[in-house]
Scaffold this active site. Structure first.
Site, PDB file in Angstrom:
ATOM      1  N   ARG A   1       1.221  -1.243   0.128  1.00  0.00           N
ATOM      2  CA  ARG A   1       0.193  -0.403  -0.021  1.00  0.00           C
ATOM      3  C   ARG A   1       0.720   1.158  -0.384  1.00  0.00           C
ATOM      4  NH1 ARG A   1      -4.471   1.944   3.638  1.00  0.00           N
ATOM      5  NH2 ARG A   1      -5.540   3.577   2.557  1.00  0.00           N
TER       6      ARG A   1
ATOM      7  N   ASP B   1      -7.106  -0.056   9.437  1.00  0.00           N
ATOM      8  CA  ASP B   1      -8.510   1.046  10.310  1.00  0.00           C
ATOM      9  C   ASP B   1      -7.990   0.830  11.954  1.00  0.00           C
ATOM     10  OD1 ASP B   1      -8.006   2.487   8.241  1.00  0.00           O
ATOM     11  OD2 ASP B   1     -10.331   1.935   7.439  1.00  0.00           O
TER      12      ASP B   1
END
Length: 163
Positions: free
Chosen positions: A83, A99
């Site tokens: 990412r 998250d």
């Protein structure tokens, strides 16, 4: 030790294998104990709907890292799995999204970190796996089960367990 909830998501590559490796990295790099892991769920894309379905899951860990150090470590793990936050499209395809949903009952409101996650109660793709592992957990005055009861979970399907 803090009781922490983390949501995992991704729609690029072998996401379920990435989850297994990422969870091992989370526990190892944060010296955390894995308390619970939800099933994996196939979910419709959020935001940019013209992309592959996502796979989502949630974990509950116990760690002594403070929230900022934990967030820093989660971002390092995301990067390790491909990412690149600064270059990606918002709500676009990604190999791994981690998250931080809740950290005990801590409340933080800073540019780099908001706790609990400001939109946890709006997203069925987070609430369905959370409800599997901590349905009675109260986050910012709302129980996970009660928050999920207010949303549609249409299009979310539990995936079979991996062997």
């Amino acid at each position: 030790m803090a009781d922490v909830l983390i949501a995992l998501g991704g729609n690029v590559g072998d996401v379920r294998a990435t989850f297994q490796k990422a969870i091992a990295n989370i526990c190892g790099m944060t010296q955390a104990a894995l308390l619970a892991r939800s099933s994996d769920y196939a979910t419709p894309p959020w935001g940019d709907e013209q992309q592959a379905r996502f796979i989502n899951a949630c974990i509950e860990i116990e760690t002594s890292l403070d929230p900022h150090a934990l967030l820093f470590t989660l971002h390092k793990i995301e990067h390790k799995f491909g990412r690149d936050r600064p270059k990606e499209t918002r709500w676009g395809p990604r190999t791994l999204d981690l998250d931080l949903i809740a950290y005990d009952d801590v409340r933080v409101q800073k540019p780099e970190l908001t706790l609990p996650h400001p939109r946890w109660f709006e997203r069925a793709f987070v609430l369905v796996p959370l409800a599997e592992i901590v349905p009675d957990r109260v986050i910012a005055g709302r129980s996970v089960a009660a928050a999920l009861a207010k949303l549609s979970s249409a299009g979310i399907e539990r995936l079979p367990d991996l062997n």
